[in-house]
Every structure is written in structure tokens, then in C-alpha cells.
Design an enzyme around this catalytic site. Structure first.
Site, short mmCIF file in Angstrom:
data_model
loop_
_atom_site.label_atom_id
_atom_site.label_comp_id
_atom_site.label_asym_id
_atom_site.label_seq_id
_atom_site.Cartn_x
_atom_site.Cartn_y
_atom_site.Cartn_z
N HIS A 1 -2.17 1.00 7.07
CA HIS A 1 -2.46 1.20 5.65
C HIS A 1 -2.04 2.61 5.27
O HIS A 1 -1.88 3.48 6.13
CB HIS A 1 -3.96 0.99 5.41
CG HIS A 1 -4.34 0.91 3.96
ND1 HIS A 1 -3.76 0.01 3.10
CD2 HIS A 1 -5.26 1.60 3.23
CE1 HIS A 1 -4.29 0.15 1.89
NE2 HIS A 1 -5.21 1.11 1.93
N CYS B 1 0.82 -1.21 0.00
CA CYS B 1 0.00 0.00 0.00
C CYS B 1 0.85 1.27 0.00
O CYS B 1 0.54 2.23 -0.69
CB CYS B 1 -0.95 0.00 1.18
SG CYS B 1 -0.13 -0.07 2.77
N ASP C 1 -7.85 5.41 -2.93
CA ASP C 1 -6.99 4.34 -2.41
C ASP C 1 -6.46 3.52 -3.59
O ASP C 1 -7.15 2.62 -4.07
CB ASP C 1 -7.77 3.45 -1.44
CG ASP C 1 -6.85 2.46 -0.73
OD1 ASP C 1 -5.65 2.39 -1.11
OD2 ASP C 1 -7.32 1.76 0.19
#
Lengths: 305, 667
Positions: B459, B415, B475
Site C-alpha cells: 500500500h 493507492c 490515506d
């Protein structure tokens, strides 16, 4: 209180001035069939006390001055050959008396000391195959000067244990000192005084002492004292079973002196210092034994309620 | 026994009595509670001194002389000062207490010495309670308090025959049980005034969790760590999994490789318009030593005065050194109610000059072919979706020009890689963008009925400024690996997480057990450790005090405490009235108690001696008292005391007590 005891005490107090406590302890010690050790400097009246005791109680007495060359036979006696009968005949030594004053007992050699102490314990003397019983009552008053070191043989713990009590006389109070200075030698009075009792009466009283009642709570108390002395961290050796027996007997005698038929904790406490002090050795042995340990034990053990 | 001899009595040697062993154990236990925090030399000194004491007891070693002990004491004090540079504070104080207690133990002989050593052990326990309050340590503390009280009982009763360890344990246990209601009352009602001496800052709690900077791979390190970051209770509706974005540090500064929080952030906050329904929730944040809080996106202002709502909508606070609990409201849908300030735009479009040239060129080209920022965003996401990118926790190492290397060479990342590259591309295309780190997801604890957010849920994502909508969450990871939104890391990449976590995952009962333990721990933290003044006042409200305040709290505390003490007093008096002693002893002790105002009977004093002492103080009492004491002595120590005589004595004693009271009343 028994009239004979009262009279004896009064007379003794007349001879030995200002020491009523020590006189009572000495008398209690005798009535408890124990031997007495007097530890003190010379000239405070040790001999006078012993002499007075013998006189007042109507006992025969002997005095032995202990020296380093004194032999056991000098005390106990010696077999001598009798020309007329062609036999050995035991000539009894000074120990064959009712009250023996062993002066400066720590000056004699250990061999002589132990000969005397054995006789004290066994109340008999053996020579060859014959055993000679000592007279009844038999009572040893030994004295020693604790401050003298040179040429002495201090009594070991095992020997000290044979003395029921150890007392100190100490210097007299000023008022009594003045009386002493004024009146001169106290011993001169001795022949004048009338005995308060005789040997038979002493034996009688000794039997009465053994009959004084000792209750279970009191035995609890005595046991607690002994146990405490054995677990105390500063004490090398606690009180022996013999010391315990002696403590009870001395307390019985003290109760007799007080005219009581049963022993109280106060009786035990009254004789405890005299009975216990000379048997307790401080672990860090830097000073002569004093009665602080014994006092500490007394304060640490609760009286049964 | 007089008080003086009570304390100066020399206790029996260890061979004869268990007191020393238990006192040593109690003290050792107190030190053990701190063993992992104390300097190593302190533990060594304590062990050596204890060993020395025991060797001295067995007479293997001599007890040190007074001068040596004094030297030792001074040396140890200097040692502690040298170690901590102070004697102040919990850590230095604890170390000092430990070594001084050990030195005292070395010379302990009398009862008073032993009591001091036990007191030290109890103080060490108190320090441990201030230091750490984890549920796991509670049994340890309980055992230590029992151990210390047992040692206390043994030291106090060293003279009593047949008072062994078993009786001491039972006496200590019963005493503690009697004290328990009092402890509960004190816990509930003793006012928790903030900033008391007990609110010591725990020194050196470790920095855990997300940091204020992000390099490629830094978040992947957290997936191994399944420690809880915080727990949360939703008060009302629960957001669906794809909305469980917990915002943490916002990163604005980029050097081509690492993202950092903006150091100079005087930008104005663009006000927000909150749309749609919101979620109310409570968060219990574990200490992580960083100066920020977490909140569900997008929180409506700072929850309370302990936090500030920053320009980038981040909640900043004082470093979180202990568990904090706060209640917040968040709205998943928001819209900017203003424009981005000039400075804000500059901060959000800054890129390091000369770095990542290929990525810049690529972004500029893509932006030129897009008609709007929104289309440009979709174009870049499309590139991530179709450009052969792979989601992995074990990405290859990248070059210093990280974005170029990642976009055009390795194409494998986590991520952090995607968020970092995406924001860099946005900024290259002139669109204001920033990296947001935090947590995604939450684990439901069915036992405690709350969510656990773990470090492994860490994250990173992006926010871009779109005209008309304001800051919008994008995202990029979700584009590459859509499952990441709905499922945890564990389902997605089982090899990446720690072995224990995998084990828990494989064995459902173990998972249940862990939930139970976590629920118990959380309950403990929330309701016991976190029981504060507010909770106390709320409790008073429940108890029926309309407007609860501090004074009422103190009043309730005093009432409960005094009530309990009065009950204990009454109860002991009641049981003491029927003691195991017989009537004779009771009667005599009653007389002694009546005489106590004149002089108290000493334990080692016989009846006649006591009567004599009283008679010296009050000659008027002499004759009667002496008769009484002599009668008692005769009955107690004499031959065959019959029932009638005892009854007679009891009556005499009662009469004596009455007249005695009468005399006191008159005089």
C-alpha cells in the site's frame, strides 16, 4: 606324517637341492591324482625333478621331447600289422607308463598337445574300437618354457585347466648353486637311491588322500575363494568347478603331507597359488600371468572362524 | 584384511554387485540438490561423466587413460574458475565439488575411490544445507543422507556374500537412527557463534516486494504476488484493522512521475511524543534484499542495534538477505515534540519545476481559499471523494505529467496514484508532505496464531506536516474506497489477484491447508533455522543453569555427546558379548584378542598360521599356543567334534587367556 612320505621327501630333497616347497607341491599333486606343469627356463632341474620323483616313488617312467613335428601316434602308440598272426596289433606309445615327462609341451602342434591332454584326462587311449587303459598310477609332468615365443603353441586355458598344479622351480639359492657346481650332475645320484615306496603304496596313499575329512566351514571358505575369483573385476574368467574340485583334492593331499586327518584353511592356502595362478588371466593382459591376483584373492577372503 | 588392502581392494564389477549403482545414485542425488543453481555446463559434465562411467562398466566405451583423466581434471578446474572467476565461496566450491566428484567416479575402481565419491556426495549435501534450509527440502536432505549411507554400507561390505541393497538400506537406516539423538544434541548445544564459516551470505537472493521508488502502477504489480512479506505475533493487544499500517520506505523525491527515496537525507529527525497505549509485537521479516525493516506505525525507535531509526521514522538496516526476527513497540497516536527543521521542510515541499502545471495551479487556488493547512487537506480529500474518482487496479496509462493527467483526465487509479497525486498537491500548496509505502492489513493464521502480511497487501499513503500535530498520516485511498481499510484486496477487487489466491479464497479447506503449511514453515524458520545463540542460552536457562554462558553450553554438549557415545559403546559391547558365533569360535577369538597386543589376527589367516606368526614373535609362547591352535583347528574343521571336547577347549582357552594376561602384566 606317513613314514613313506617322509622318506620320499628326504630323498627328493637330497637330489633336488633347496626346493622343499616345490617338492612337497609336486608330491601333493601326484597324491591328489593330478598332473603337474612346470614352467621355467631350461636347466633348473625340471627333468631331474621328474626323474627323481619316478625313482623315489618306484614308478616306471618315460620321457618325450616335444617338437613341432611330433604326431599323436608318437605318444599314444600305433596299430601295426603282425605278419605272423595276420592281425593288426597296437603298439603302445610312451604314454603307457606310470610317470610321463612331457618336455617342452608347448613346442608340439595343438593336435599332438590335445591328444596327450585327452589321454591325461581320460586315463585311457582309444585305437579303432579298442580302448587301452593307462597304467595306475598315471602321472604327467609337463614342462614348458614361458619365455620362448618363436615356434611354440601356448596351451589354451582349457588345456591349462587339466593340470592340477603349475609350479616354477626358479634359480637355486647361492648356497645350493655352490653345492651344484661342486658336486656335478645330480642325475648321477639317481641310480644309487633306493625307492621309498612302490606303485601300490602310491595308490594306497592316493586313496588315503581322498579320505581326508573336509568340513562344511572349509567348503564355505573354498566357495568364497571361487566366488571372489569370479566377481573380481580384473579377472577374465574365474575358477572353474573343475578347479574348485582340484583345489579341495590338492588341499587334502597337502593335509596328508602334514599328517592331518582334516583339511584346514592353511592347507587350501598352501596349494592355492599353485592351483589357481595358471588358471587366472588378468583382464588387461599385458604381462604374463603372475601370482599377484591369486595372492589378492587369498588376502580378500576371510577364513571362517 | 589389513587396513591397506581394505582400502585398495578392487570392488566387484557393477554386473555382479550393486555398490557402483548405489554410489552413482548417491553422487547423482548430491548433484541434483544443486541442479537448479549450478551452471548448466556443470550439470551437463556431471551427467556425461556418469554416463561414461556406466558405459565403461558395460564395456561399451573404454575407460579413459591416465593422461586423458589428468587433462579432464585440469580442464574442469579451469572451467569452474572461468565460470565463477574464483574458487572461493559456496557456489564455486559446489560446482568444483560436483565436477571433480564426477571425474573421480569415472576412475573409481577400489574401495577408497568409492569412499571418496560418497564423501563428495555428503559434502554436496552439506553445501546444500548451507545454501537452502526450506522445510520442503528437509525430506530431500534426509533421503540423500540415507542414500549416501546405504552406498557407504555397500562399498564397505562389497566382499561380504549376501550383503545386498536391502541389508545396506536397513543398516544405514539403523545407523542414522542411532545418530539422530547425537544430531539433536549437536543442534541444541553446539554453540552458534555468529560469523562462523557457515554464516555465508546467500549469493543473489532475489529483490522482492516494495522497492525504493514508486511509479504509478508499480504497487499494483504486487497485488498478484501473495508471497508473505513478513509474519507478526502481537504480544498482548492486537490493533484494529484500520490501524494495521506497516511503514516501509518513505519517498521524498518526486520528478513529476516517479517518487524516490531521498538520496541525501541529512535532515534532523523531529522527536516524537508517544501517546496512548502501544502494541508490542515480534516480526519475522522474509528476506527481500532491500536495506530496510517494516514496523507498525509508529515504531518507538530502532528495535535493536541491527537497524537505525531514520529522520523520516523509517527503519534502515543492512540488506535483508535472510529471515530476520525483531521485537518492536509501536504507538498509533503520536505528536511531534519539536518543529520541522528548515532543511526538513525544504525536502518535504520540493517539486520538480515546470511539471504538472494544472495541478499546481489547482492546489494554489485551493490553498488560498483554505484558512489553514488542515482545511486544505480536507478540501483536497473532498475533491477526491466527489470528483468522480474510481479505485481500480487496472488504471489507464498516464502522461509523463502524471498528476495533471490523473487528476483531470483519467481519474482512475490505485493507492499509488492517490498517494502520489495527494502529496504533489500538498507540496504545491506549500504543505510539507511525503509518500509512505508499506503494507496495509494482515491475515490471521488461526493455526499458528500469528498474522501474515503478504506482498499483495502492499500500500502507499501520505504523511503531511500539520503545525501542532507533526507528521500526520493521510490515506487518500481510504477516502475513495473506504473498504480498502477493513478488507483485503481480494474482497475488493477479486479479478486483480492471482488465480491461486482466488482458489484458496474460494475453498476454505484449501485455505486451512495453506495456513497449516505456513504455520509449519514458520515454526521451522523460527525454531530450527533461526535457533541462535540467544535461544540456546535461553534453553540452558530452562534447563536450570542460572547464568547460562558459552562455556556451560560447551560443557552440556560434551556431556550429552559423550554420554550417548558411551551408551552406544556399552550397548554394542553388550550385544557383542552374545554373538551369533558358537562357544568354540568365541573361545578362540578370545585367545586371539588376548594375543592382539603381540600381533593382531588377520581375517585371512588360519589358526595354525596365526599361531606360527605369534610363535616367531614370542618363541616362549610357541608350544602351548600351537597346541591350542591345533586343538581349535581339529574341533572346527575336523570330524565329529563332541560337546565334551568343545567344553574342554573352552576351559583351556580361558586358562590360556588368564595366563596370557598375567604374563603381560609381568612383562
Amino acid at each position: 606324517m606317513d613314514a613313506r612320505i617322509a622318506r620320499a621327501l628326504t630323498t627328493l630333497e637330497h637330489i633336488v637341492l633347496g626346493k622343499p616347497g616345490q617338492l612337497r607341491l609336486a608330491l601333493a599333486c601326484l597324491l591328489a591324482r593330478g598332473h603337474l606343469l612346470i614352467e621355467d627356463v631350461p636347466g633348473v632341474g625340471k627333468t631331474t625333478l621328474a626323474h627323481a620323483l619316478a625313482q623315489v616313488l618306484g614308478l616306471a617312467w618315460q620321457r618325450v621331447q616335444f617338437t613341432s613335428d611330433l604326431l599323436p601316434a608318437d605318444i599314444l602308440g600305433v596299430p601295426v600289422f603282425d605278419r605272423s598272426t595276420q592281425q593288426f596289433h597296437f603298439r603302445k606309445g610312451p604314454v603307457f607308463t606310470q610317470l610321463l615327462l612331457a618336455d617342452e609341451v608347448n613346442r608340439a602342434s595343438p593336435r599332438t598337445q590335445s591328444a596327450l591332454l585327452e589321454a591325461m584326462e581320460e586315463r585311457q587311449v582309444s585305437s579303432d574300437v579298442t580302448t587301452y587303459r593307462l597304467p595306475e598310477p598315471f602321472f604327467v609332468v609337463a614342462t614348458q618354457n614361458p619365455h620362448e615365443q618363436l615356434g611354440t603353441y601356448p596351451l589354451p586355458e582349457s588345456q591349462l585347466d587339466r593340470f592340477l598344479m603349475c609350479i616354477e622351480l626358479g634359480y637355486p639359492e647361492p648356497i645350493h648353486e655352490r653345492e651344484l657346481l661342486r658336486s656335478g650332475e645330480r642325475r648321477e645320484y639317481l641310480p644309487q637311491i633306493a625307492p621309498a615306496m612302490d606303485a601300490g603304496a602310491v595308490l594306497d596313499l592316493q586313496r588315503a588322500v581322498r579320505g581326508v575329512y573336509v568340513s562344511e566351514p572349509l567348503l564355505d571358505y573354498v566357495q568364497a575363494l571361487i566366488a571372489r575369483s569370479r566377481s573380481h573385476p580384473d579377472i577374465v574368467l574365474g575358477l572353474s568347478p573343475r578347479a574348485g574340485q582340484g583345489l579341495v583334492r590338492a588341499a587334502q593331499a597337502w593335509a596328508t603331507l602334514g599328517g592331518r586327518e582334516a583339511v584346514l584353511p592353511e592347507d587350501v592356502q598352501a596349494v592355492f597359488l599353485a592351483v589357481a595362478t595358471h588358471r587366472l588371466t588378468r583382464r588387461s593382459d599385458d604381462t604374463a600371468p603372475d601370482d599377484r591376483l591369486a595372492r589378492e584373492l587369498l588376502e580378500a577372503v576371510a577364513v571362517p572362524v | 584384511m589389513t587396513p591397506r588392502t581394505l582400502f585398495t581392494t578392487t570392488l566387484p564389477r557393477a554386473q555382479n554387485h550393486p555398490a557402483l549403482a548405489w554410489v552413482t545414485a548417491a553422487f547423482g542425488g548430491g548433484v541434483l540438490l544443486h541442479a537448479d543453481r549450478l551452471p548448466f555446463w556443470c550439470v551437463l559434465v556431471v551427467l556425461t561423466l556418469i554416463a561414461w562411467r556406466l558405459a565403461g562398466e558395460l564395456q561399451w566405451l573404454p575407460t579413459p587413460a591416465r593422461s586423458l583423466r589428468a587433462l579432464l581434471t585440469v580442464t574442469l578446474v579451469f572451467g569452474v574458475v572461468g565460470s565463477f572467476r574464483t574458487l572461493n565461496g559456496l557456489a564455486a566450491g559446489t560446482a568444483l565439488l560436483a565436477v571433480m566428484g564426477a571425474a573421480k567416479l569415472l576412475e573409481a575402481r577400489t574401495r577408497r575411490d568409492y569412499l571418496i565419491v560418497i564423501g563428495t556426495a555428503l559434502f554436496l549435501l552439506l553445501a546444500a544445507c548451507l545454501d537452502r534450509q526450506a522445510l520442503l527440502r528437509v525430506p530431500l536432505y534426509g533421503a540423500q543422507v540415507w542414500l549416501s549411507c546405504t552406498a557407504l554400507a555397500l562399498a564397505a561390505n562389497a566382499d561380504a556374500p549376501a550383503f545386498g541393497a536391502r541389508r545396506a538400506l536397513s543398516l544405514a537406516g539403523r545407523t542414522l537412527l542411532l545418530a539422530l539423538p547425537l544430531a539433536v544434541a549437536l543442534f541444541l548445544f553446539f554453540p552458534r557463534i555468529a560469523g562462523g564459516f557457515w554464516a555465508l551470505p546467500p549469493g543473489g537472493a532475489a529483490l522482492t516486494g516494495l522497492s525504493d521508488e514508486m511509479s504509478p502502477g508499480s504497487i499494483a504489480e504486487l497485488t498478484e504476488n501473495d508471497a508473505p512479506a513478513f509474519r507478526t505475533w502481537f504480544l498482548g493487544a492486537t490493533p484494529p484493522p484500520e490501524e494495521r499500517y506497516w511503514r516501509g520506505p518513505v519517498l521524498n523525491d518526486f520528478d513529476g512521475y516517479t517518487w524516490r527515496q531521498s538520496r541525501a537525507s541529512f535532515t534532523l529527525q523531529t522527536p516524537l511524543e508517544y501517546l496512548g497505549p502501544g502494541y508490542r509485537y515480534r516480526i519475522a521479516l522474509e528476506p527481500h534484499s532491500h536495506p530496510w525493516w517494516f514496523a507498525l506505525e509508529m515504531v518507538r525507535g530502532a528495535p535493536d542495534a541491527r537497524a537505525q531509526f531514520q529522520f523520516d521514522y523509517q527503519l534502515s538496516s543492512a540488506p535483508v538477505a535472510e529471515t530476520v526476527t525483531y521485537e518492536a513497540v509501536s504507538y498509533p497516536r503520536t505528536r511531534a515534540a519539536g518543529t520541522l527543521s528548515v532543511l526538513g521542510r525544504r525536502v518535504a515541499t520540493r517539486l520538480p519545476p515546470g511539471r504538472n502545471p494544472r495541478a499546481r495551479a489547482f492546489a494554489e487556488r485551493l490553498r488560498a481559499s483554505s484558512i489553514s493547512d488542515a482545511v486544505f487537506v480536507q478540501a483536497v480529500l473532498g475533491h477526491f471523494r466527489t470528483g468522480g474518482f474510481e479505485y481500480t487496479l487496472t488504471p489507464p496509462r498516464t502522461d509523463f505529467d502524471f498528476v495533471d493527467d490523473f487528476l483531470f483526465t483519467t481519474r482512475r487509479g490505485f493507492c499509488g496514484h492517490y498517494a502520489s497525486a495527494f502529496v504533489a498537491l500538498m507540496r504545491a500548496g506549500g504543505v510539507p508532505a511525503r509518500v509512505v509505502t508499506g503494507y496495509l492489513g494482515a491475515e490471521w493464521n488461526p493455526v499458528g496464531r500469528y498474522f501474515i502480511v503478504r506482498q499483495s497487501d502492499a500500500h502507499a499513503w501520505a504523511e503531511v506536516w500539520l503545525e501542532g500535530r507533526g507528521w500526520t498520516r493521510i490515506d487518500p485511498t481510504a477516502v475513495v474506497s473506504p473498504e480498502r481499510l477493513s478488507r483485503g484486496i481480494l474482497d475488493l477487487l477479486p479479478d486483480a489477484v492471482s488465480a491461486p489466491a482466488r482458489l484458496v479464497h474460494a475453498l476454505p479447506w484449501l485455505a486451512t491447508l495453506r495456513f497449516r503449511w505456513d504455520a509449519a514453515n514458520t515454526w521451522w524458520q523460527q525454531h530450527v533455522v533461526g535457533f541462535d545463540l540467544r535461544s540456546q542460552l535461553a534453553l540452558l536457562g530452562v534447563l536450570g543453569f542460572a547464568r547460562a554462558d558459552l562455556q556451560q553450553l560447551v560443557a552440556v554438549l560434551a556431556a550429552v555427546t559423550l554420554g550417548w557415545l558411551a551408551w552406544i559403546l556399552w550397548e554394542t559391547r553388550r550385544t557383542a558379548r552374545v554373538p551369533r558365533r558358537d562357544a568354540l569360535a568365541r573361545a578362540w577369538l578370545g585367545c586371539c584378542a588376548a594375543l592382539a597386543p603381540i600381533a593382531a589376527r588377520r581375517a585371512h589367516e588360519g589358526p595354525l598360521a596365526y599361531a606360527g606368526r605369534i610363535a616367531r614373535a614370542r618363541p616362549g609362547l610357541g608350544a602351548e599356543l600351537h597346541d591350542l591352535a591345533a586343538a581349535y583347528a581339529r574341533l572346527r574343521f575336523g570330524r565329529d567334534a563332541d560337546e565334551a571336547a568343545i567344553r574342554d577347549f573352552v576351559r583351556r582357552a580361558a586358562r590360556f587367556r588368564r595366563t596370557r594376561r598375567f604374563q603381560t602384566g609381568r612383562s
